[in-house]
Design an enzyme around this catalytic site. Structure first.
Site, mmCIF file in Angstrom:
data_model
loop_
_atom_site.group_PDB
_atom_site.id
_atom_site.type_symbol
_atom_site.label_atom_id
_atom_site.label_comp_id
_atom_site.label_asym_id
_atom_site.label_seq_id
_atom_site.Cartn_x
_atom_site.Cartn_y
_atom_site.Cartn_z
ATOM 1 C CG LEU A 1 34.503 33.561 62.844
ATOM 2 C CD1 LEU A 1 35.030 32.081 62.785
ATOM 3 C CD2 LEU A 1 35.813 34.284 63.510
ATOM 4 C CB CYS A 2 33.061 38.230 58.135
ATOM 5 S SG CYS A 2 33.842 39.640 59.201
ATOM 6 C CB THR A 3 32.099 32.830 57.469
ATOM 7 O OG1 THR A 3 31.402 31.595 56.761
ATOM 8 C CG2 THR A 3 32.640 32.243 58.610
ATOM 9 C CG LEU B 1 37.933 36.254 60.472
ATOM 10 C CD1 LEU B 1 36.608 36.686 60.697
ATOM 11 C CD2 LEU B 1 38.674 37.050 59.242
#
Length: 413
Positions: free
Chosen positions: A363-365, A403
């Site tokens: 994930l982009c976190t 996502l």
């Protein structure tokens, strides 16, 4: 559900996995299990571990205590069906859980429905089915009465009480002070008078103070005070007290330094509380409602390393799993200070821990973290990462839509 052969137990209750336990899931190599499941990530829950945990609890508890399973901990249908043959009842918190509970074969009269925001359609289904409603407010009581009149049926109800005390040292406090759960104890007598005028079928009280507690002394104190409060409030009801649900709160160890709950001490305290109840109301059923304690240690979450990355001297193992599928392991399900769950490289258990790595998801976190700076054997792309203590509050407690990654599989082995 993917079919997987039933396997023997791989870990003893209340213990972190040993090397041999982690290498084999009940005698079958983890890699073979992954092949049978077909893809990663997945959750695997072990029948024999759950059966053993319930049996262990039954042996310890005083005779006469009814054991309920709280579906919120893990509502996987196959697991719930297993539980239907092991416990005395189910506790649910939504219409969806109600369908799972009834589909599993549990008699409606042994299902109770709590939760502060029940929709009219949920109330209607519960009343029609004969499920016991745990009323969370005076307004909900009025709505249930109206729905009962529309259906020509008398709703079966209990009052959820917000006590004037809390479960000390609880991971999550559910009672004491301002809470969205239940009716403040001082308002219950007036509510009972109105409940009688409405002609509802009163069964008793639900008093739940908190969860994830490893202190036997704190649990025993909360149980005793819950029984004392239930007995006092019963004096304001015309109908007999048929049921007193005192919740659960039994915790399991997740992190280094934590010790398993002293079940013998809890049982001794519960024996005393049961004696108090029997003295005041001999025919009242005392209900213990547990979820996490029954299933958490019987489950694992498995994901696969996609690649190794180095950044400013730190090694990251990037996997196909993450917080979107296991929010609790990432630290974002109630932890004040993030700690690592027990994590292993499942197909390299005989290898020594030779490097400090962080296990992250796709994930982009930066919150997508399954293990932070943990000592593990060297892992490469294709290796399997195992997160233990994952049988409770795993998939359904996670933001799976974030996502838009595929859902993991769940298997009961």
């Amino acid at each position: 559900m993917t079919a997987v052969a039933e396997l023997p137990r791989h870990a003893q209750p209340s213990q972190f996995p040993t090397l041999d336990d982690v290498l084999l899931l009940g005698g079958i190599e983890l890699t073979r299990l992954a092949e049978r499941v077909g893809r990663t990530p997945f959750y695997a829950y072990e029948r024999s571990h759950i059966v053993s945990r319930v049996a262990q609890l039954r042996r310890a508890l005083p005779e006469g205590v009814r054991l309920h399973y709280a579906l919120k901990a893990n509502p996987m249908p196959a697991l719930v069906q297993l539980m239907a043959g092991l416990v005395d009842g189910f506790d649910i918190a939504s219409g969806g859980e109600m369908r799972v509970a009834l589909d599993a074969g549990m008699a409606p009269g042994r299902v109770s429905f709590a939760g502060p925001g029940k929709r009219d359609e949920e109330l209607r289904c519960a009343v029609a089915a004969g499920v016991l409603l745990h009323l969370e407010s005076e307004r909900e009581m009025e709505r249930a009465a109206c729905i009962g009149a529309e259906l020509g049926m008398t709703p079966r109800v209990a009052v959820r009480v917000n006590p004037d005390f809390e479960l000390k040292m609880a991971g999550m406090k559910m009672g004491g002070g301002p809470r969205p759960f239940g009716v403040d104890a001082e308002r219950v007598p007036a509510m009972l008078q109105r409940l009688e005028r409405l002609g509802l079928d009163f069964h008793g009280f639900h008093i739940f103070c908190g969860s994830q507690n490893l202190s036997a002394a704190a649990i025993c104190e909360a149980q005793r005070r819950s029984v004392e409060l239930g007995v006092r409030l019963a004096d304001h009801a015309r109908a007999p007290l048929r049921m007193l649900n005192i919740g659960g709160g039994f915790g399991v160890p997740y992190f280094p330094g934590e010790r398993a709950l002293d079940l013998a001490a809890v049982a001794e305290g519960l024996e005393q509380s049961l004696g108090l109840l029997r003295q005041a109301s001999p025919d009242t059923d005392l209900v213990l409602e547990l979820g996490r304690y029954l299933v958490a240690e019987g489950g694992i979450y498995v994901c696969r390393v996609l690649e190794r990355k180095r950044s400013h001297g730190q090694t990251f193992l990037v996997t196909d799993g993450g917080l979107h599928q296991h929010l609790a392991a990432s630290g974002n399900f109630g932890q004040v200070i993030r700690k690592n769950y027990p994590v292993a490289i499942g197909n390299r258990m005989h290898a020594a821990a030779t490097e400090t790595v962080s296990v992250v998801g796709p994930l982009c976190t930066p919150l997508d973290l399954l293990a932070e700076r943990m000592e593990l054997p060297r892992a490469e792309a294709g290796d399997l990462v195992v997160v233990f203590q994952s049988g409770a509050y795993g998939l359904t407690a996670s933001p799976t839509a974030f996502l838009s990654h595929p859902l993991p599989l769940e298997v009961l082995v």
